[in-house]
Design a protein around this motif. Structure first.
Motif, PDB file in Angstrom:
ATOM      1  N   GLY A 121       0.804  -1.225   0.000  1.00  0.00           N
ATOM      2  CA  GLY A 121       0.000   0.000   0.000  1.00  0.00           C
ATOM      3  C   GLY A 121       0.829   1.264   0.000  1.00  0.00           C
ATOM      4  O   GLY A 121       0.387   2.315  -0.487  1.00  0.00           O
ATOM      5  N   THR A 122       2.040   1.191   0.524  1.00  0.00           N
ATOM      6  CA  THR A 122       2.927   2.357   0.560  1.00  0.00           C
ATOM      7  C   THR A 122       4.029   2.283  -0.498  1.00  0.00           C
ATOM      8  O   THR A 122       4.949   3.098  -0.493  1.00  0.00           O
ATOM      9  N   GLY A 123       3.937   1.270  -1.388  1.00  0.00           N
ATOM     10  CA  GLY A 123       4.870   1.188  -2.512  1.00  0.00           C
ATOM     11  C   GLY A 123       6.268   0.747  -2.155  1.00  0.00           C
ATOM     12  O   GLY A 123       7.229   1.070  -2.871  1.00  0.00           O
ATOM     13  N   VAL A 124       6.426   0.003  -1.066  1.00  0.00           N
ATOM     14  CA  VAL A 124       7.764  -0.440  -0.655  1.00  0.00           C
ATOM     15  C   VAL A 124       8.375  -1.324  -1.737  1.00  0.00           C
ATOM     16  O   VAL A 124       7.730  -2.255  -2.228  1.00  0.00           O
ATOM     17  N   MET A 125       9.616  -1.032  -2.105  1.00  0.00           N
ATOM     18  CA  MET A 125      10.299  -1.790  -3.143  1.00  0.00           C
ATOM     19  C   MET A 125      11.718  -2.121  -2.691  1.00  0.00           C
ATOM     20  O   MET A 125      12.397  -1.292  -2.091  1.00  0.00           O
ATOM     21  N   ALA A 126      12.150  -3.353  -2.974  1.00  0.00           N
ATOM     22  CA  ALA A 126      13.505  -3.789  -2.659  1.00  0.00           C
ATOM     23  C   ALA A 126      14.361  -3.715  -3.913  1.00  0.00           C
ATOM     24  O   ALA A 126      13.863  -3.841  -5.034  1.00  0.00           O
ATOM     25  N   ASN A 127      15.662  -3.521  -3.716  1.00  0.00           N
ATOM     26  CA  ASN A 127      16.570  -3.531  -4.851  1.00  0.00           C
ATOM     27  C   ASN A 127      16.616  -4.905  -5.503  1.00  0.00           C
ATOM     28  O   ASN A 127      16.695  -5.029  -6.723  1.00  0.00           O
ATOM     29  N   SER A 128      16.572  -5.944  -4.690  1.00  0.00           N
ATOM     30  CA  SER A 128      16.593  -7.319  -5.173  1.00  0.00           C
ATOM     31  C   SER A 128      16.252  -8.235  -4.012  1.00  0.00           C
ATOM     32  O   SER A 128      15.855  -7.769  -2.944  1.00  0.00           O
TER      33      SER A 128
END
Length: 468
Positions: A417-424
């Motif tokens: 919901g908050t758009g959390v994204m990991a590099n990998s």
């Protein structure tokens, strides 16, 4: 008389005797059996043994949790049973006879990606560190990043890309090697095949569609674009499997006297040609379709529902082994979108299952014997390995497993919901925050807090209500 002779004799009897054991090995804490007939194992009697801290079945193996004494116990057990020592690889192969076809497929997929995971984790951490020092404006009133005010860190930022590029852009080399390693092909041919997919003379795949015009090989009757498949997963897997099966075919029909010449040539050359004419474009299309569908689900109006279902269901996927397919999807998302929103939910699920065990540690705080299993299981889950927590504690009681699933679902909704994204892909537990892109670390920390608090509280509540 050995230290564990009595217990070893009892365990041998309760698993159905020597004739019911196809193979047995051990890992750090568990005996791992491949049983001829798993139904002959008396689970209740086995778990009643004082030395045994739990049992579970996974990937076709009946596993008995012993603890740190497992290596000594294993030696006495095999001596009493008169069973030859088996390697973990032998046991894995034998265990596949007890799996369904989908479980065998997922097991093979896992064995392909497992050797690559350490490099991928390091790559994710390196990309995260580069983002912190290169993208966050934290100097001169928030106008400059660290690399803009320090030549040392600017040099470090540039140098670390050497490793990041090697891991992610040249990932197809690792994949084609891993496929040939797993399938029994010639590994150096797999490496050469992978290099032909990412060779510097090829146009970077991600430049296609921009201003760059792809060069081509002109065969007179046909032209083949000189396009690379940097960071692509599925084209590399398709090429790797093609190489292995061609090599097997030509080995069967080629006399031994000339096989050293004929087999490598007729396996590698056609595979490289197919990789650049058929397998690459088809694999690219499949990979893009999968990543676009997943990304659409994670960014659509109903992303909260997608996240909630995935967060709730991930732990049960671990039980079936189907969770291994997420590695390929994560890597495809990284290649297509520069990061993955899927992997943070996996890390949160691991944390949630560990927190459910933490709840059981509190519930059983006066039970010293129980803590011998639960404390190491909790630590293991917080560091990304959930099998001891799931099978040793949470599945044993039932309600902690459910509490972990609920906490994971809530945390996943917060994350997506908050758009959390990991590099990998990273370390799938509390240290996983190091792989999160810097601008999302705060909200991931909030999601982590939910993954810790909710399962812990629910486990205590369920325990008081004696939920089964």
């Amino acid at each position: 008389m050995g230290k564990y002779q009595v217990e070893a004799q009892q365990l041998l009897e309760f698993v159905g005797g020597k004739d019911n054991i196809s193979m047995v090995t051990h890992c750090v804490t568990r005996m791992r059996f491949v049983l001829v007939d798993p139904s002959r194992a008396d689970v209740e009697k086995i778990e009643a043994l004082k030395l045994v801290k739990g049992t579970f079945t996974q990937a076709g193996q009946f596993q008995v949790i012993i603890g740190n004494e497992v290596s000594t116990f294993y030696n006495e057990f095999t001596s009493i049973a008169g069973i030859e020592e088996a390697s973990k690889e032998d046991v894995k192969e034998a265990a596949k006879s007890n799996m369904s076809w989908i479980q065998r497929l997922m097991a093979n997929l896992a064995e392909i990606f497992s050797p690559l995971i350490p490099a991928i984790i390091i790559g994710g951490l390196i990309l995260g560190f580069r983002n912190v020092i290169g993208d966050i404006k934290m100097f001169e009133d928030g106008t400059k990043s660290l690399i803009e005010v320090s030549q040392f860190w600017a040099g470090t930022h540039s140098f670390l890309w050497l490793i990041g590029e090697a891991i992610f852009h040249f990932l197809p080399v690792g994949i084609t090697w891993a496929v040939t390693r797993k399938m029994g092909g010639t590994q150096i041919l797999g490496i050469v095949l992978g290099i032909t997919l990412v060779s510097p003379q090829l146009l970077n795949a991600y430049a296609v569609g921009g201003d760059a015009v792809a060069p081509f090989w002109d065969f007179g009757f046909a032209k083949v674009d000189m396009i690379g498949y940097q960071a692509q997963v599925i084209p590399a897997m398709l090429a790797g499997f093609t190489l292995v099966y061609l090599e097997r075919f030509f080995k069967k029909i080629t006399p031994n006297a000339i096989s050293m010449i004929i087999v490598p040539f007729f396996a590698l050359v056609p595979t490289v040609l197919l990789a650049h004419t058929v397998l690459g474009p088809v694999g690219w299309a499949i990979g893009s379709w999968i990543s676009n569908v997943v990304y659409a689900g994670l960014t659509s109006t109903f992303s909260w529902l997608f996240a909630g279902v995935f967060g709730f269901a991930y732990a049960p996927l671990v039980i079936t082994g189907l969770h291994h397919m997420t590695n390929a999807i994560d890597l495809q998302l990284v290649a297509e979108f520069g990061g993955t929103m899927l992997w943070p939910m996996i890390a949160l699920s691991n944390i949630a299952q560990g927190s459910a065990v933490l709840g059981m540690i509190y519930v059983n705080r006066k039970n010293e014997e129980e803590k011998q299993v639960s404390i190491p299981a909790c630590i293991s889950a917080y560091l990304g390995v959930t099998e001891p927590a799931i099978f040793g504690i949470n599945m044993k009681y039932g309600f902690p497993f459910l509490a972990g699933m609920i906490g994971s679902a809530v945390a996943a909704v917060i994350s997506v919901g908050t758009g959390v994204m990991a590099n990998s892909v990273g370390i799938g537990g509390l240290p996983g925050i190091l792989s999160i892109q810097p601008q999302h670390m705060l909200m991931f920390a909030v999601a982590m807090l939910a993954a810790v608090v909710i399962p812990f509280i629910l486990t205590i509540v369920f325990a008081k209500k004696k939920l089964k």
